[in-house]
Scaffold this active site. Structure first.
Site, short mmCIF file in Angstrom:
data_model
loop_
_atom_site.label_atom_id
_atom_site.label_comp_id
_atom_site.label_asym_id
_atom_site.label_seq_id
_atom_site.Cartn_x
_atom_site.Cartn_y
_atom_site.Cartn_z
N LYS A 1 20.30 26.53 39.79
CA LYS A 1 21.13 27.50 40.52
C LYS A 1 22.63 27.30 40.30
O LYS A 1 23.41 28.21 40.61
CB LYS A 1 20.85 27.38 42.02
CG LYS A 1 19.46 27.90 42.41
CD LYS A 1 19.30 29.35 42.04
CE LYS A 1 17.84 29.77 42.03
NZ LYS A 1 17.64 30.96 41.21
N PRO B 1 20.38 20.25 40.49
CA PRO B 1 19.97 21.18 39.42
C PRO B 1 18.48 21.55 39.45
O PRO B 1 18.03 22.35 38.64
CB PRO B 1 20.33 20.43 38.14
CG PRO B 1 20.51 19.03 38.52
CD PRO B 1 20.87 18.99 39.96
N TYR C 1 8.36 21.48 35.55
CA TYR C 1 8.95 20.64 36.60
C TYR C 1 7.82 19.74 37.11
O TYR C 1 6.86 20.23 37.69
CB TYR C 1 9.47 21.50 37.75
CG TYR C 1 10.66 22.38 37.42
CD1 TYR C 1 10.51 23.59 36.76
CD2 TYR C 1 11.94 21.98 37.80
CE1 TYR C 1 11.60 24.39 36.48
CE2 TYR C 1 13.05 22.80 37.52
CZ TYR C 1 12.87 23.99 36.86
OH TYR C 1 13.96 24.78 36.57
N TYR D 1 13.57 31.75 42.24
CA TYR D 1 13.89 31.20 40.93
C TYR D 1 14.53 32.26 40.02
O TYR D 1 15.50 31.99 39.32
CB TYR D 1 12.61 30.65 40.27
CG TYR D 1 12.86 29.77 39.06
CD1 TYR D 1 12.72 30.25 37.77
CD2 TYR D 1 13.25 28.43 39.23
CE1 TYR D 1 12.95 29.45 36.67
CE2 TYR D 1 13.48 27.61 38.12
CZ TYR D 1 13.33 28.13 36.84
OH TYR D 1 13.57 27.33 35.75
N HIS E 1 11.76 33.93 29.60
CA HIS E 1 10.60 33.23 30.15
C HIS E 1 10.03 34.00 31.35
O HIS E 1 10.75 34.33 32.28
CB HIS E 1 10.98 31.82 30.61
CG HIS E 1 11.11 30.86 29.46
ND1 HIS E 1 11.14 29.49 29.65
CD2 HIS E 1 11.23 31.06 28.13
CE1 HIS E 1 11.25 28.89 28.48
NE2 HIS E 1 11.32 29.81 27.53
#
Ligand code: FAS
Ligand code: PHB
Length: 398
Positions: free
Chosen positions: A299, A295, A203, A387, A75
């Site tokens: 990580k 979460p 998200y 990220y 991704h």
């Protein structure tokens, strides 16, 4: 009492323990894994879903990267959504690095397959696992398996036994530096054999709370919603959960959601936790035994891989050439990475979840922060570099 001698006794056969044993074996270092659950139980756990760029490289170097290479979904970005308004964070364009969606379940199976092929020692269904003499040069572990009592002598003990294992507790409380934040909500997760609603993760935050649209493959989806941590699972039949996901993700995304029966549904509590004491004599903690993150930033598993990357190198140098720099540096170097990931996970959790005690001003701050991120490449770059995963340091330096 049956006796065994090894160089590293590893407590816990989850991702941390399995990966450490692999790395040690590659350096010709003998280890024994002592695991409480059955192999089937460990391989059946459904947990994390996103591998950082650096984590994929660690798996490749450990000789277990084939699965993620063949079946992982690479991704280059993910979406943030606020009350149905989406903004893509182009992580690859902003950092030159991507992430790979590949379930922890698969990572664990890949590691277990490598273990079986290598024939490395591993005890499953061990009980009464106890650590002894960890501050001496001859630490040992005792446990029961079936009718047999075992005594494993080792040069080092690696505590890879997760948040509730015995290793961290083997460090006297007065010598443990611990930091914790427990969040007033949990995540209700559903796994279903339906195609994902989008080709990347979303998200989302809404006035009803957080939601996450993730996946395991092009035919299997993983979704989460923020919920009360004490909420009975039976209050969330599949239909209600699908409806709530559609509401929180907004109409444009909802139009692409395929619903279906839950293969797995569970509620996980959220906490931030760090035990800064990651070394105590000949005992080293790695993974969830030393730290927990909410979460939200994906990580948890990646931090565990990072710890093992450092600990494997440190122990490798010690046994190969009696180089003690790595074992001396481990805690300091690992904690620098851990605290940055704790900050990122806490920041995203604070930004995307509805906190009951939020005032109107707090909610305006969250809206303004999202507006700023949606309109600023600099803000998006900061999110992107955290990220995809911050670069590793050299644990043997200095
Ligand atoms: P683990 O907890 O995975 O493994 C520890 C092992 O030690 C287990 O196999 C356990 O059985 C064993 N053990 C415990 N006590 C023992 C004893 N007394 N004797 C011997 N063995 C013992 N991370 C993400 O990035 N994204 C997510 O979405 C996500 N979701 C999660 C959901 C849940 C419910 C949980 C609990 C964690 C989640 N995590 C997530 C974090 C998770 O992926 C961990 O970071 C990861 O499993 C860490 O791996 P380990 O350090 O090996 O710990
Ligand atoms: C998951 O797919 O389980 C997942 C993905 C990203 C997260 C958390 C969980 O941040």
């Amino acid at each position: 009492m049956k006796k065994l001698r090894t160089q590293v006794a590893i407590i816990g056969g989850g991702p941390s323990g399995l990966l450490l044993a692999r790395m040690l074996q590659q350096d010709g270092i003998d280890s024994v894994i002592i695991e409480r659950q059955s192999a089937a139980h460990v391989e059946g756990r459904i947990r994390a879903g996103v591998m950082e760029h650096g984590s994929v490289e660690v798996l490749e170097r450990a000789g277990v990267g084939q699965g993620v290479a063949e079946h992982g979904l690479v991704h280059g970005g993910f979406d943030l959504a606020s009350d149905g308004r989406l903004c893509r964070i182009p992580i690859e364009a902003l950092t030159g690095r991507s992430v790979t969606v590949y379930g922890q379940t698969e990572v664990t199976k890949d590691l277990m397959k490598a273990h079986r092929a290598a024939g490395t020692a591993m005890f499953h269904e061990a009980s009464d696992v106890t650590l002894h003499d960890v501050t001496t040069d001859t630490p040992y572990v005792t446990f029961r398996q079936g009718d047999a009592d075992w005594h494993i002598e080792a040069d080092f003990i690696a505590g890879c036994d997760g948040f509730r294992g015995p290793s961290r507790q083997a460090i006297p409380a007065a010598q443990r530096r611990e930091f914790e934040k427990v969040y007033p909500f949990g995540w209700l997760g559903i796994l279903a054999d339906v195609p994902p609603c989008r080709d990347e993760l979303i998200y989302a935050t809404s006035e009803r709370g957080f939601a996450l649209a993730s996946m395991r493959s092009e035919t299997r989806s993983r979704y989460y919603i923020q919920c009360r941590v004490d909420e009975p699972l039976e209050d969330w039949p599949d239909d209600r959960l699908w409806d709530e996901l559609k509401t929180r993700l907004g109409p444009d995304v909802a139009a692409n959601i395929t619903t279906g029966p839950a293969l797995e549904k569970s509620i996980a509590p959220l906490r931030s936790f760090v035990c800064e004491t990651m070394r105590h004599g000949r005992l080293f903690l790695a993974g969830d035994a030393a730290h927990i993150v909410p979460p939200t930033g994906a990580k948890g598993l990646n931090l565990a891989v990072g710890d093992v990357h450092y600990l494997g190198a440190a122990l490798g140098a010690f046994f190969a050439r009696n180089d003690t720099r790595g074992v001396e540096n481990y805690q300091t170097v690992a904690l620098r990475r851990i605290w940055k990931a704790e900050r990122f996970s806490w920041t995203l959790t604070r930004l995307l979840h509805d906190f009951e005690d939020d005032q109107a001003f707090d909610r305006r701050m969250r809206t303004a922060e999202l507006d700023y991120i949606f309109s600023s490449e600099a803000a998006q770059r900061s999110i992107a570099e955290n990220y995809v995963g911050l670069p590793f340091e050299d644990v043997l330096a200095g």
